[in-house]
Structures are given as C-alpha cells and as structure tokens.
Scaffold this active site. Structure first.
Site, short mmCIF file in Angstrom:
data_model
loop_
_atom_site.label_atom_id
_atom_site.label_comp_id
_atom_site.label_asym_id
_atom_site.label_seq_id
_atom_site.Cartn_x
_atom_site.Cartn_y
_atom_site.Cartn_z
N HIS A 120 1.48 -10.08 7.80
CA HIS A 120 0.27 -9.30 7.52
C HIS A 120 -0.25 -9.63 6.12
O HIS A 120 0.32 -9.19 5.13
CB HIS A 120 0.57 -7.81 7.66
CG HIS A 120 -0.62 -6.93 7.47
ND1 HIS A 120 -0.56 -5.56 7.63
CD2 HIS A 120 -1.91 -7.20 7.13
CE1 HIS A 120 -1.75 -5.04 7.41
NE2 HIS A 120 -2.58 -6.01 7.10
N GLN B 47 -3.05 -9.18 3.26
CA GLN B 47 -3.97 -8.09 2.91
C GLN B 47 -5.42 -8.44 3.22
O GLN B 47 -5.87 -9.55 2.99
CB GLN B 47 -3.85 -7.75 1.41
CG GLN B 47 -2.56 -7.06 1.02
CD GLN B 47 -1.50 -8.01 0.52
OE1 GLN B 47 -1.30 -9.08 1.10
NE2 GLN B 47 -0.82 -7.64 -0.55
N GLY C 293 -7.82 -7.90 8.42
CA GLY C 293 -7.87 -7.23 9.71
C GLY C 293 -6.50 -6.98 10.29
O GLY C 293 -6.37 -6.69 11.48
N HIS D 299 4.00 -6.15 2.56
CA HIS D 299 3.20 -7.36 2.80
C HIS D 299 4.03 -8.62 2.47
O HIS D 299 3.61 -9.47 1.67
CB HIS D 299 1.91 -7.33 1.98
CG HIS D 299 0.88 -6.39 2.51
ND1 HIS D 299 0.15 -6.64 3.65
CD2 HIS D 299 0.46 -5.17 2.06
CE1 HIS D 299 -0.67 -5.62 3.88
NE2 HIS D 299 -0.50 -4.72 2.93
N TRP E 160 -0.25 -2.35 -4.43
CA TRP E 160 0.80 -3.12 -3.79
C TRP E 160 1.90 -3.49 -4.80
O TRP E 160 2.52 -4.56 -4.71
CB TRP E 160 0.25 -4.39 -3.13
CG TRP E 160 -0.79 -4.10 -2.09
CD1 TRP E 160 -0.62 -3.39 -0.93
CD2 TRP E 160 -2.15 -4.52 -2.10
NE1 TRP E 160 -1.80 -3.34 -0.23
CE2 TRP E 160 -2.76 -4.02 -0.93
CE3 TRP E 160 -2.93 -5.26 -3.00
CZ2 TRP E 160 -4.09 -4.25 -0.62
CZ3 TRP E 160 -4.26 -5.48 -2.69
CH2 TRP E 160 -4.83 -4.98 -1.52
N ALA F 79 -16.91 -4.95 2.49
CA ALA F 79 -17.18 -6.23 1.83
C ALA F 79 -18.59 -6.72 2.15
O ALA F 79 -19.27 -7.30 1.29
CB ALA F 79 -16.16 -7.27 2.28
#
Length: 471
Positions: free
Chosen positions: A152, A154, A157, A209, A264, A384
């Site tokens: 995954h 960041q 989606g 992540h 994060w 965005a």
C-alpha cells in the site's frame, strides 16, 4: 353538327368528374391536396397550409407538432463514460470507492473498455514486453497456503482498493468485518488461516505502509508464525500486488494530507535489518506534525519522502545502501532505483492504476479468477484535483518526482498492453466457444435427420407390405 359535338364532349367531362369524386372518397388523405385542385400558387405567394398526414407528420418541422401529444423522453441509464462525484470523506482520500451493499446484474456492469476520464486517445505501445510479461494468470489456491500481499503506497487509492479486497470479493467464505473494528478476518474455507496480508486483514504487521524491501523480508516470517505448524512442510506462494497513481496528483494529495496533520512517523523503514539513523533520514518539520504547511515549503524540503515515493517503495533499497546517500553517487543510485522498481513492478502478480478503476477491476478478476460483487467506481473529483496550481508549480513537482514520472509512464504502458492482450485472448476464447457450439448444433441436427428419414421409409414399406397381404 354542334349538337353531336356537345354530346361527344359531355361524355368525357362527366367521366372525369366521376373519377375525381370517386378518387376523393377512396383517398381521404388527399383531401387537403385536392380541395384546391387546379389552383396553383402564384410566384412569390405561399400556398394554402397543408395538414400533415400520419406518414408525413414525423418529418414535419417542430412548429407543426402542436396537435401531436408530446411524450416525455425515455429514462437514461448511467453513462458509460466518466462519473464525477465528491471525494469520499475518509482518512485517506481516494479517487475510487466501492458502492457498499449494491449488487448489480451481470448485464448492468460497466464496460471495462469504455473511457473513464473523457475521450482517451488510441493506445500506441511504447515499450516492448514479452508474452510472458503480458500474460497474467495466477493459479491462486485460496484453500492451500497461497497469500496475496498488498503493498500500500500512500495516496494511490490503496485504502479503497484494500476495502474492495475484504468486503467486495465473491468468496466461498467471505471476510468477516465487524462494525467498529479496523481489521477483518479473512480465513480460508474451513480453516483459521488468512489468505490476505493487508492493512484491513493483518494490520500493519510489517510496519506502517511497509515498502517492497520491508515486505519481502518480513511477510514470510510473519505468515509462518500465524500458520499451523503442521503446514510448514508445504510450499507457499506470495503474490504481491499494488496500486500506482499519476505522480503529480499523488504528490498533491500527500501534501494536502500532511497539511491536515498526517505524519506516518511510526513507519519503520527497515532495510538490511535496521531502521535509518536521524542523519540518514532527517525530518522536514521540528514539531509533532507539519500541519498547515504550504506547497512551497513542502517542495523545498530536499529529504521529503514524498519525492519519488512510488519508485522508492517498489525498489530493492538494499541495492543502493538503503538510506545511506553516501553509498554511491546520486546518478548511479537513481538509475538502479528506477530499474529495480520497474523490474519488481513487472514481476508482481498484479498492479492497478488509480486513474483506471474499471480496467483495474477487470485485470484483477482475470488474473486471480476472482469476481467482485459490485463494480468499481471512478471518481474524477478529489482533493488533489481541486488544487489549482500554475504551470511553474506543476513543472517543479514533475522535476521533484522525475523518477516516479518515468516509472508511471512505464507502468501505464504495461498496464494498457496487459489489458488489451487479456481482452484479445478473451475474445478469441469466446469466438472459439461459439464455433464449437455451432459445430455441436450441426452435428446434433445431422444425427437427427437420418433417423427421421429412415423411420419414414420404414413406415411406408410396412404399410405397403400390409396392403399387399390384404389384397
């Protein structure tokens, strides 16, 4: 002489009048055109208004439709093209979102070949890939020991796609997702072992992540601990999957997320058995977070991990000395990172693109032979996309993410070639199936007709013989 001439003239005139009268009775539609029989409009004058008949009324101009009842237009279904919608309100804003609890019939599913972001130009391949690179079919044994591992990245989606994996796949034993819990239980049929390694199934077991370097060194050991000891002798296949996104959109989305307070900071960044030192990986902000950061400040931090994030998270960092920038010169480091990311992406079991949700769904279903319950939705409006930047800022973002820009062009080309190759194979199989069905139908008819003919001939012979005996 005049009387004889008048008699001869009277007969044709009476006949003509009789024909005209009969024609008016026999042809009612001629009423309007025959009322002024013999009267022609003069030059420059409009003739008498004609009432359009049933056959001509459809071609009449709109001003002549006054007496025709106006029916409401037929209802229109959802368009096959782009479907704009507001960005889903969640922790990680994503362009795609599943429609929960909505199950459509097969014929109502959106066409995966339809354009998703306006009219797309005709696809022209730029890179040469082998047939092995384009053919993706995984014999995923969900009842055995195989595991799907979701990498995954960041703001690509991944949150939405991760929810698809645990809530939207049609399975013999679906994942159990309880309200209020962040993780779902995704067990194999009849077993208490998981087949999915992701944020929403196993959690961040290898760190927040975790990238390719971390996952490939961490997942096998984690899964061995979770698995039953008696199964350790059996082989296990790990199928890595991920999502990519247009680098400029992804960068802006990460900036907006950091601006809202995301950090994060608990990410481990493990490489070669250790996390980077503060000197190897300094932070861009002095406080607890970077809330309210401007785009210029975000871009000015030279060691911002948002720069070229997709390449870094897909490459084998051990090849370049992990986060030690003095291990080799910058040019050589960038070349190795980009090539490593391309190779790892190409060798993954599957990857999707955020900008092509339905094609992503199509390729995943064909790769793993798994079906989603509800079709993916393409959102064209995200946080965005709402950011207005000038051309100079866009160029600056592209320069900061020059490795990601090259990777995305490579990934998009590979993705499109895989999609078209898979569609072509599917069409060939469908044609072959139809030919086989027609051949079987012909053989079935050929077998039936001789029997019917033979039976008819036998009946005639029998009747004839019986008649001979009677005679």
């Amino acid at each position: 002489m005049d009387e004889r001439f008048n008699k001869w003239l009277l007969t044709p005139v009476l006949t003509l009048l009789f024909v005209v009268i009969m024609y008016q009775y026999v042809s009612p539609s001629c009423t309007s055109s025959c009322t002024n029989f013999g009267e022609q409009p003069r030059a420059g004058e409009a003739g008498p208004p004609a009432v359009p008949g049933p056959a001509r009324r459809a071609q009449a101009p709109p001003e002549e439709w006054e007496r025709r009842p106006q029916l409401p237009p037929p209802p229109r279904g959802p368009p096959e093209g782009p479907r704009g919608a507001a960005a889903p309100e969640e922790e990680d804003e994503e362009p795609g979102d599943p429609r929960e609890g909505e199950e459509e019939e097969e014929e109502d599913e959106p066409d995966p070949e339809a354009p998703e972001n306006g009219s797309l130009p005709r696809f022209v391949p730029r890179f040469n890939f082998s047939l092995k690179d384009l053919t993706r079919f995984v014999d995923f044994n969900i009842k055995g020991r195989d595991v799907i591992v979701f990498l995954h990245i960041q703001k690509t989606g991944g949150t939405t796609f991760g929810r698809h994996l645990v809530k939207n796949i049609r399975l013999e034993q679906p994942c159990s997702c309880k309200a209020g819990q962040k993780k779902c239980t995704c067990h194999r049929p009849g077993k208490k072992e998981t087949w999915l390694f992701s944020r929403f199934s196993t959690g961040w077991s290898c760190g927040l992540h975790a990238d390719w370097t971390e996952l490939t060194n961490c997942v096998p050991a984690i899964m061995e601990k979770k698995d039953c000891p008696r199964n350790h002798s059996h082989t296990r296949n790990f199928y890595y999957i991920t999502m990519l996104r247009d680098p400029v959109s992804r960068y802006l989305s990460e900036w907006k997320h950091v601006q809202r307070g995301a950090t994060w900071k608990t990410s481990l960044h493990m490489c070669d058995g250790r996390s980077p030192t503060p000197d190897e990986l300094p932070t861009c902000y002095p406080g607890d977070d970077w809330s309210g950061v401007s785009l210029r400040e975000f871009m000015d931090c030279t060691y911002n991990l948002a720069n070229n994030r997709q390449v870094r998270m897909l490459a084998d960092l051990s090849l370049v000395g992990c986060y030690n920038l003095t291990f080799m010169n910058e040019s050589e480091r960038n070349t190795i990172l980009l090539q490593s990311a391309k190779n790892n992406l190409k060798n993954m079991a599957f990857f999707g693109l955020t900008e092509f949700q339905r094609k992503t769904q199509f390729l995943f279903e064909r790769t793993f032979n798994l079906k989603f319950i509800s079709p993916f939705t393409q959102f064209n409006i995200t946080r965005a996309s709402n950011v207005e930047i000038n051309e100079g800022a866009r160029q600056r973002i592209e320069d900061l993410n020059f490795l990601d820009m090259q990777l995305y062009e490579y990934a998009k080309d590979l993705f499109q070639q895989r999609y078209h190759h898979t569609k072509q194979l599917e069409h060939q199989r469908d044609r072959q199936k139809r030919r086989e069905e027609r051949r079987l139908q012909r053989e079935h008819r050929d077998h039936q007709w001789p029997k019917e003919d033979g039976a008819a001939e036998g009946t005639v012979t029998e009747d004839y013989n019986s008649q001979v005996v009677r005679w």
